[in-house]
Design a protein around this motif. Sequence first.
Motif, PDB file in Angstrom:
ATOM      1  N   GLN A  48      -4.177  -0.519  -0.304  1.00 40.64           N
ATOM      2  CA  GLN A  48      -4.191   0.138  -1.610  1.00 40.64           C
ATOM      3  C   GLN A  48      -3.176   1.273  -1.646  1.00 40.64           C
ATOM      4  OE1 GLN A  48      -8.133   1.048  -3.152  1.00 40.64           O
ATOM      5  NE2 GLN A  48      -7.390   2.997  -3.930  1.00 40.64           N
ATOM      6  N   GLU A  49      -2.332   1.254  -2.648  1.00 36.68           N
ATOM      7  CA  GLU A  49      -1.365   2.347  -2.803  1.00 36.68           C
ATOM      8  C   GLU A  49      -2.078   3.595  -3.314  1.00 36.68           C
ATOM      9  OE1 GLU A  49       2.583   3.580  -5.410  1.00 36.68           O
ATOM     10  OE2 GLU A  49       1.916   1.489  -5.382  1.00 36.68           O
ATOM     11  N   GLY A  88       0.818  -1.212   0.000  1.00 36.59           N
ATOM     12  CA  GLY A  88       0.000   0.000   0.000  1.00 36.59           C
ATOM     13  C   GLY A  88       0.844   1.251   0.000  1.00 36.59           C
TER      14      GLY A  88
END
Length: 367
Positions: free
Chosen positions: A319-320, A302
Amino acid sequence: MSNTSNPVQVPPSGTSYNDVLVDIRNLKTFFPIRSGFLNRKTEWVKAVNDVSLQILRGEKFGLVGESGCGKSSLARSILRLDTPQAGEIRFEGENILKASAKSLRAIRRDVQTIFQDPHGSLDPRMNVRSIISEGLAVQDKMARGERRELVEHLIDRVGLRREHLDRYPHEFSGGQRQRIGIARALALKPKFIVADEPVSALDLSVQSQVLNLLTELQKEFGLAILFVAHDLSVVEYFSDRVGVMYLGKLVELADARELYADARMPYTLALLSAAPDATNSRKRERIVLKGEVPSPLNPPSGCPFRTRCWMARDICAQQEPELREIKPFHWAACHFAEKLEPWHRPRGNQPTTQETSEAGVRPDRQP
């Protein structure tokens, strides 16, 4: 998600992509770690991990971050001193990673560098005249008389005397050596200069002299400069736009004044809180980051900053964050960039306790 589909846009003031000199897209520069009896590649250090940005003609672009964040690796990749594994670096539209030897030779005439170490970057066996004219001898077949006149003009322009041309590097101070390095970089009349920590090895008084000289020469020659540094006060003084890197990623990008007035990435806030303010015009509250900088061998999932961030939530691990436009021409890679409260305000306009409590996103502070 990554920032691969979100290339950084050019700033306002009537500029367009025709003004882009250096266009970096999705650049990855990794270094192998070898081990075992057969010396096989077992791991990769992700020094530059999917970075996209553009530098305009005549622009002073500052690049900041902690040691080991990938600033110098990005600069060395642009110079082709390190070889990227993926991505593009376009100089005036030509991808220098795929350029032929002949094309690369021409490009290197237009792309010069100023090194961090003014002591180790000059050959001790050559006098100043030879150091400045070396590039001319290789790249430009001008007559000796013309070359002599150009070298003398450059030594005058950087604030040294012509009798210094017959001396050797050990006879000069650090600031004088850096001026010699600047003259050498200007000899081929480049369009773009990479300045990798050009003043970090100098005393404060000498730093200001060299920065003022660089500013004057940048205007006179119409240069674009990539200014790599870890001192945010120096970058604020010198740069038109500033990019912030963390663990190989570009995490924020904005106009210098905009970034320093209203940073939208927690990591940037922490850097700014540690920067000295000689004018004492801002309310400084030190942000103390907890934990250690993760290893680039195995960066966190992430968001790369989540292990030290006071705003981290579950989504940050899953989530990046995209490098996205938070407001016009201000880009940040943070899921909560819109909710982040500016860490400094003009004196006399401080937030109330109720405002601070309602915001719910202010970090732990140290007076």
